[in-house]
Structure formats: C-alpha cells, structure tokens
Design a protein around this motif. Sequence first.
Motif, PDB file in Angstrom:
ATOM      1  N   VAL A 112       0.869  -1.196  -0.095  1.00 43.11           N
ATOM      2  CA  VAL A 112       0.169  -0.030  -0.073  1.00 43.11           C
ATOM      3  C   VAL A 112       1.016   1.258  -0.131  1.00 43.11           C
ATOM      4  O   VAL A 112       0.879   2.244  -0.625  1.00 43.11           O
ATOM      5  N   ALA A 113       2.007   1.324   0.753  1.00 43.03           N
ATOM      6  CA  ALA A 113       2.857   2.353   0.852  1.00 43.03           C
ATOM      7  C   ALA A 113       3.720   2.686  -0.325  1.00 43.03           C
ATOM      8  O   ALA A 113       4.060   3.811  -0.780  1.00 43.03           O
ATOM      9  N   CYS A 114       3.775   1.605  -1.298  1.00 47.68           N
ATOM     10  CA  CYS A 114       4.707   1.798  -2.422  1.00 47.68           C
ATOM     11  C   CYS A 114       3.577   2.591  -3.348  1.00 47.68           C
ATOM     12  O   CYS A 114       4.297   3.224  -4.505  1.00 47.68           O
ATOM     13  N   ILE A 115       2.206   2.902  -3.213  1.00 49.31           N
ATOM     14  CA  ILE A 115       1.620   3.785  -4.110  1.00 49.31           C
ATOM     15  C   ILE A 115       1.720   5.125  -3.720  1.00 49.31           C
ATOM     16  O   ILE A 115       1.559   5.850  -4.838  1.00 49.31           O
ATOM     17  N   ALA A 116       2.123   5.596  -2.698  1.00 50.21           N
ATOM     18  CA  ALA A 116       2.412   6.923  -2.461  1.00 50.21           C
ATOM     19  C   ALA A 116       4.092   7.149  -2.695  1.00 50.21           C
ATOM     20  O   ALA A 116       4.793   6.155  -2.872  1.00 50.21           O
ATOM     21  N   LYS A 117       4.514   8.360  -2.386  1.00 48.69           N
ATOM     22  CA  LYS A 117       6.027   8.677  -2.479  1.00 48.69           C
ATOM     23  C   LYS A 117       6.687   8.959  -1.342  1.00 48.69           C
ATOM     24  O   LYS A 117       6.119   9.707  -0.310  1.00 48.69           O
ATOM     25  N   ASP A 233       4.201   8.110   9.187  1.00 47.96           N
ATOM     26  CA  ASP A 233       2.963   8.907   9.409  1.00 47.96           C
ATOM     27  C   ASP A 233       2.049   8.829   7.993  1.00 47.96           C
ATOM     28  O   ASP A 233       1.025   8.750   7.915  1.00 47.96           O
ATOM     29  N   MET A 234       2.669   9.445   6.929  1.00 48.88           N
ATOM     30  CA  MET A 234       1.990   9.361   5.570  1.00 48.88           C
ATOM     31  C   MET A 234       1.540   8.188   5.080  1.00 48.88           C
ATOM     32  O   MET A 234       0.412   7.958   4.591  1.00 48.88           O
ATOM     33  N   ALA A 235       2.328   7.239   5.191  1.00 49.55           N
ATOM     34  CA  ALA A 235       2.302   5.869   4.831  1.00 49.55           C
ATOM     35  C   ALA A 235       0.936   5.326   5.362  1.00 49.55           C
ATOM     36  O   ALA A 235      -0.161   4.625   4.929  1.00 49.55           O
ATOM     37  N   PHE A 236       0.833   5.429   6.807  1.00 42.55           N
ATOM     38  CA  PHE A 236       0.120   4.920   7.635  1.00 42.55           C
ATOM     39  C   PHE A 236      -1.461   5.972   7.367  1.00 42.55           C
ATOM     40  O   PHE A 236      -2.691   5.245   7.667  1.00 42.55           O
ATOM     41  N   LYS A 237      -1.401   7.059   7.040  1.00 45.10           N
ATOM     42  CA  LYS A 237      -2.507   7.759   6.470  1.00 45.10           C
ATOM     43  C   LYS A 237      -3.247   7.124   5.286  1.00 45.10           C
ATOM     44  O   LYS A 237      -4.517   7.050   5.172  1.00 45.10           O
ATOM     45  N   LEU A 238      -2.318   6.939   4.435  1.00 46.49           N
ATOM     46  CA  LEU A 238      -2.924   6.275   3.265  1.00 46.49           C
ATOM     47  C   LEU A 238      -3.447   4.685   3.474  1.00 46.49           C
ATOM     48  O   LEU A 238      -4.376   4.230   3.167  1.00 46.49           O
ATOM     49  N   TRP A 239      -2.611   4.161   4.346  1.00 49.81           N
ATOM     50  CA  TRP A 239      -3.381   2.940   4.646  1.00 49.81           C
ATOM     51  C   TRP A 239      -4.668   2.770   5.493  1.00 49.81           C
ATOM     52  O   TRP A 239      -5.688   2.194   5.067  1.00 49.81           O
ATOM     53  N   ASP A 240      -4.774   4.005   6.104  1.00 53.79           N
ATOM     54  CA  ASP A 240      -6.290   4.265   6.797  1.00 53.79           C
ATOM     55  C   ASP A 240      -7.357   4.137   5.674  1.00 53.79           C
ATOM     56  O   ASP A 240      -8.396   3.798   5.747  1.00 53.79           O
ATOM     57  N   ALA A 241      -6.975   5.089   4.742  1.00 54.40           N
ATOM     58  CA  ALA A 241      -7.752   5.318   3.684  1.00 54.40           C
ATOM     59  C   ALA A 241      -8.255   4.184   3.012  1.00 54.40           C
ATOM     60  O   ALA A 241      -9.387   3.923   2.490  1.00 54.40           O
TER      61      ALA A 241
END
Length: 270
Positions: A112-117, A233-241
């Motif tokens: 999931v985190a791979c999708i963000a930067k 934190d950014m990766a975990f926000k994306l995970w939450d969504a």
Amino acid sequence: MLLPWVCQSHVKSNRPQLLTTQDEILANVYWRFLQLRGYIDEKHQLTPWGVCLEQALSGLDPVDSLEEATFLAIEMIRFGLLNSKQWFSHVSGGPMRGSDEDKSFNMLVSRVACIAKLQHKSIGYSGPLSRQLLCYRSLISEVRSTLRNLIEVVLAGLLLSGDAERDRKDWGELSAKLPFIDDNDCGLGIAVRTYLDDLPLQADPTSPEARAEVKAKGKEWFQHSDSFTGNLDMAFKLWDAVYRASQNAGWEFKDSSKWEEANRWLAARR
C-alpha cells in the motif's frame, strides 16, 4: 491542407452550453472518467465501488495530497493486485523477520505504501533496497499509466465531440492538471517494510519504547529523507484510507477480513 473531417469538426462559437473554462472541462472529464470506471452509474448515482471510494476519501486531509494514491489503490484492489500474495518470491527484499503472519501483513502494508511517494531530498535515493517492492512498483506503474491514458482519451473525446471550446491556449495546463501524470516509486514502501521488519528484533515489538527505538534508526537507514517518522505517518494515513475502502468494497471483494486482521496487527505497531 486540412482533412475534410478536421474541417467538419470545427466548433461554432455560438453553440449553446459549450464548456469553456478549465474547471468546467476538468470537472466534466472527471465525471465521465468515473462513470467509465464504474464509480458512477447512468443515473449519476454512486455505485457500490463509488461508495467505497467516497468512504476512502472522506477521512483524508487535503494537505496530504493522498487522493490520487487512494484512488489508484482502489483500482489495484479491483484488479486483484493489492494483497500479500507471494508473486515475487524468487527475488530478494521481502519481509524477513517475525512469524509468517507478521511477514504477510508487513508485505500488504508495504505494498500500500508503495503507491505513495517517499518525501526525500532532491538528490539520488539513498537507503535500503528491495527487489520485491521494485517488482511490485512496476505493477502500480502499469495501472497508473493505463488510467492516465484513459483520462486523456476522455478529454480528447470531449473536445472532438464539440462539447468544449477548442480555440484556446491552455492545452499544456489542461494536460498537466489531469491526474496520474507522475510516476510512482517504491521508496515509501521500503521505508515501511524496513521499520516493520525491524520490530521483531525487539523484546516487545508492540511497546511504545520499541517503536520509538526503531523509528530513531530511520535517520541512519534513510539519511536524506525529509523525516522518517513523517514518511511513516504519511504511509499510515494512506493505509487508513485504503483500509476504509477495503471494508466498504463491492460484493466481489472477498478479502475484507484479511484487511481487518492486518489493520489490527498494524495498530499495535505504528
């Protein structure tokens, strides 16, 4: 000399209800794109996947700019590509520590985190590597580029059909404002995998002290990242969504319970 069909495709300036501003054109393109992808039906109502998307986006902070990554993640879910299946077991870079469950959940969260930067200084990447996540990044890139092609086709179709004013000088701006233009990397996924993979070395991986100690190592692992904890934190926000999306997905999605288990596992480690 212009071809006959080009001459015939000229839009008269007095045509009623012609879309003229960038906002009008882009809003119409987004709407048509979402309908083509099955998020909106012919009655302009949200489909089950549209509800899924709405739920995923509802908790995001616009400041984080995670809307595009969230949409891309949902598309990956729909294609059956966002899971913890061992597609690249023949290459290195996957989770190495903990139980099989730990490794499986780590892989899902990292993908999931791979999708963000990764937020990184404007120099070459410096940090751990992962061939597995690099391979997975290629899947994300293919989906992203396909979606980019589709939304460009939607814009072209709108213009060719004469629904928008074509006598304009902002073609470059229109194109740049369409989503899916920037390619992804796998740096953020590697950061998450590295953090979660180091926790099992601690006596109590879920204790606040263990998490703080491992996060403190981030500066050594990613010396040129803007902030290791900020990236997590950014990766975990994306995970939450994306997790919200998984719990509100269409009936054909069968892995919601697996995502719920992964979310409980991550909650004790983030």
